[in-house]
Design a protein around this motif. Structure first.
Motif, PDB file in Angstrom:
ATOM      1  N   VAL A  33      64.254  -9.575 -25.924  1.00 51.08           N
ATOM      2  CA  VAL A  33      63.872  -8.864 -27.155  1.00 51.08           C
ATOM      3  C   VAL A  33      62.630  -9.510 -27.772  1.00 51.08           C
ATOM      4  N   ALA A  34      62.612 -10.833 -27.830  1.00 52.76           N
ATOM      5  CA  ALA A  34      61.458 -11.529 -28.406  1.00 52.76           C
ATOM      6  C   ALA A  34      60.198 -11.267 -27.586  1.00 52.76           C
ATOM      7  N   LYS A  35      60.331 -11.272 -26.268  1.00 50.09           N
ATOM      8  CA  LYS A  35      59.175 -11.013 -25.400  1.00 50.09           C
ATOM      9  C   LYS A  35      58.617  -9.616 -25.661  1.00 50.09           C
ATOM     10  N   ILE A  36      59.495  -8.638 -25.733  1.00 54.84           N
ATOM     11  CA  ILE A  36      59.057  -7.260 -25.993  1.00 54.84           C
ATOM     12  C   ILE A  36      58.435  -7.169 -27.388  1.00 54.84           C
ATOM     13  N   ALA A  37      59.021  -7.849 -28.364  1.00 61.40           N
ATOM     14  CA  ALA A  37      58.489  -7.810 -29.726  1.00 61.40           C
ATOM     15  C   ALA A  37      57.063  -8.335 -29.768  1.00 61.40           C
ATOM     16  N   GLU A  39      54.951  -8.563 -27.175  1.00 60.22           N
ATOM     17  CA  GLU A  39      54.072  -7.698 -26.381  1.00 60.22           C
ATOM     18  C   GLU A  39      53.684  -6.449 -27.164  1.00 60.22           C
ATOM     19  N   GLN A  40      54.659  -5.865 -27.876  1.00 62.71           N
ATOM     20  CA  GLN A  40      54.423  -4.630 -28.621  1.00 62.71           C
ATOM     21  C   GLN A  40      53.877  -4.897 -30.031  1.00 62.71           C
ATOM     22  N   ARG A  41      53.883  -6.177 -30.451  1.00 61.84           N
ATOM     23  CA  ARG A  41      53.514  -6.555 -31.823  1.00 61.84           C
ATOM     24  C   ARG A  41      54.358  -5.755 -32.820  1.00 61.84           C
ATOM     25  N   CYS A  42      55.635  -5.709 -32.537  1.00 63.06           N
ATOM     26  CA  CYS A  42      56.584  -4.914 -33.314  1.00 63.06           C
ATOM     27  C   CYS A  42      57.693  -5.845 -33.784  1.00 63.06           C
ATOM     28  N   PHE A  43      57.841  -6.060 -35.098  1.00 59.74           N
ATOM     29  CA  PHE A  43      58.803  -7.030 -35.587  1.00 59.74           C
ATOM     30  C   PHE A  43      59.801  -6.445 -36.582  1.00 59.74           C
ATOM     31  N   ARG A  44      59.624  -5.205 -36.986  1.00 59.68           N
ATOM     32  CA  ARG A  44      60.588  -4.590 -37.897  1.00 59.68           C
ATOM     33  C   ARG A  44      61.837  -4.189 -37.125  1.00 59.68           C
ATOM     34  N   HIS A  46      64.129  -1.753 -37.247  1.00 55.88           N
ATOM     35  CA  HIS A  46      64.276  -0.381 -36.763  1.00 55.88           C
ATOM     36  C   HIS A  46      63.288  -0.077 -35.631  1.00 55.88           C
ATOM     37  N   ASP A  47      62.040  -0.464 -35.804  1.00 54.87           N
ATOM     38  CA  ASP A  47      61.030  -0.214 -34.777  1.00 54.87           C
ATOM     39  C   ASP A  47      61.354  -0.967 -33.490  1.00 54.87           C
ATOM     40  N   LEU A  48      61.811  -2.194 -33.645  1.00 59.50           N
ATOM     41  CA  LEU A  48      62.131  -2.991 -32.467  1.00 59.50           C
ATOM     42  C   LEU A  48      63.311  -2.401 -31.714  1.00 59.50           C
ATOM     43  N   ARG A  49      64.271  -1.854 -32.438  1.00 58.87           N
ATOM     44  CA  ARG A  49      65.404  -1.202 -31.774  1.00 58.87           C
ATOM     45  C   ARG A  49      64.940  -0.035 -30.915  1.00 58.87           C
ATOM     46  N   GLU A  50      63.979   0.715 -31.410  1.00 63.67           N
ATOM     47  CA  GLU A  50      63.464   1.847 -30.626  1.00 63.67           C
ATOM     48  C   GLU A  50      62.881   1.377 -29.298  1.00 63.67           C
ATOM     49  N   HIS A  51      62.256   0.208 -29.287  1.00 66.00           N
ATOM     50  CA  HIS A  51      61.626  -0.310 -28.079  1.00 66.00           C
ATOM     51  C   HIS A  51      62.600  -1.007 -27.140  1.00 66.00           C
ATOM     52  N   THR A  52      63.696  -1.562 -27.676  1.00 66.47           N
ATOM     53  CA  THR A  52      64.513  -2.455 -26.858  1.00 66.47           C
ATOM     54  C   THR A  52      65.963  -2.043 -26.654  1.00 66.47           C
ATOM     55  N   TYR A  53      66.544  -1.280 -27.554  1.00 65.51           N
ATOM     56  CA  TYR A  53      67.995  -1.070 -27.553  1.00 65.51           C
ATOM     57  C   TYR A  53      68.532  -0.554 -26.222  1.00 65.51           C
ATOM     58  N   ASP A  54      67.955   0.509 -25.688  1.00 66.76           N
ATOM     59  CA  ASP A  54      68.478   1.094 -24.450  1.00 66.76           C
ATOM     60  C   ASP A  54      68.395   0.111 -23.286  1.00 66.76           C
ATOM     61  N   GLN A  55      67.293  -0.594 -23.185  1.00 63.94           N
ATOM     62  CA  GLN A  55      67.121  -1.557 -22.095  1.00 63.94           C
ATOM     63  C   GLN A  55      68.124  -2.709 -22.210  1.00 63.94           C
ATOM     64  N   ILE A  56      68.301  -3.228 -23.409  1.00 67.47           N
ATOM     65  CA  ILE A  56      69.230  -4.335 -23.614  1.00 67.47           C
ATOM     66  C   ILE A  56      70.662  -3.882 -23.352  1.00 67.47           C
ATOM     67  N   LYS A  57      71.010  -2.696 -23.826  1.00 64.22           N
ATOM     68  CA  LYS A  57      72.370  -2.201 -23.624  1.00 64.22           C
ATOM     69  C   LYS A  57      72.661  -1.986 -22.141  1.00 64.22           C
ATOM     70  N   ALA A  58      71.697  -1.438 -21.403  1.00 63.06           N
ATOM     71  CA  ALA A  58      71.904  -1.200 -19.977  1.00 63.06           C
ATOM     72  C   ALA A  58      72.025  -2.509 -19.194  1.00 63.06           C
ATOM     73  N   GLU A  59      71.234  -3.499 -19.576  1.00 60.26           N
ATOM     74  CA  GLU A  59      71.209  -4.749 -18.819  1.00 60.26           C
ATOM     75  C   GLU A  59      72.281  -5.746 -19.244  1.00 60.26           C
ATOM     76  N   PHE A  60      72.608  -5.782 -20.543  1.00 58.67           N
ATOM     77  CA  PHE A  60      73.487  -6.844 -21.035  1.00 58.67           C
ATOM     78  C   PHE A  60      74.796  -6.362 -21.650  1.00 58.67           C
ATOM     79  N   GLY A  71      67.071 -11.304 -31.804  1.00 58.79           N
ATOM     80  CA  GLY A  71      65.744 -11.389 -31.212  1.00 58.79           C
ATOM     81  C   GLY A  71      64.651 -11.102 -32.210  1.00 58.79           C
ATOM     82  N   ARG A  72      64.947 -10.253 -33.176  1.00 58.40           N
ATOM     83  CA  ARG A  72      63.985  -9.902 -34.211  1.00 58.40           C
ATOM     84  C   ARG A  72      63.657 -11.107 -35.076  1.00 58.40           C
TER      85      ARG A  72
END
Length: 93
Positions: A33-37, A39-44, A46-60, A71-72
């Motif tokens: 999550v921190a790596k994606i944050a 890379e995307q320069r996204c720290f809020r 709600h916004d970070l969830r849009e970028h990471t939630y599905d990937q994290i849920k599928a993998e972990f 991670g935020r």
């Protein structure tokens, strides 16, 4: 007032191994999550969830929402002038 309590865990060897595995998995997920944050320069949140939630849920697994919140917390520290402004506005303690 803040109350702090120290607790000593005395798990069985099996539970200790399970706890360690859980913490290592959560740490790997938070690192992703921190790596994606960064890379995307996204720290809020709600916004970070849009970028990471599905990937994290599928993998972990199903605790993805909690991992995204942790991670935020790795966002960069505000600059000193930003901190002073937040302190004066009463938004930072």
């Amino acid at each position: 007032m803040r109350l702090v309590v120290q607790v000593k865990l005395l798990p069985t060897p099996e539970r200790a191994a399970a706890l360690e595995a859980t913490l290592r998995t959560a740490s790997r997920a938070a690192d992703l999550v921190a790596k994606i944050a960064f890379e995307q320069r996204c720290f809020r949140n709600h916004d970070l969830r849009e970028h990471t939630y599905d990937q994290i849920k599928a993998e972990f697994g199903p605790a993805a929402q909690h991992v995204v919140k942790k991670g935020r917390l790795t966002r960069p520290e505000p600059s000193r002038s930003r901190k002073v402004g937040l302190l004066r506005a009463g938004k930072l303690t």
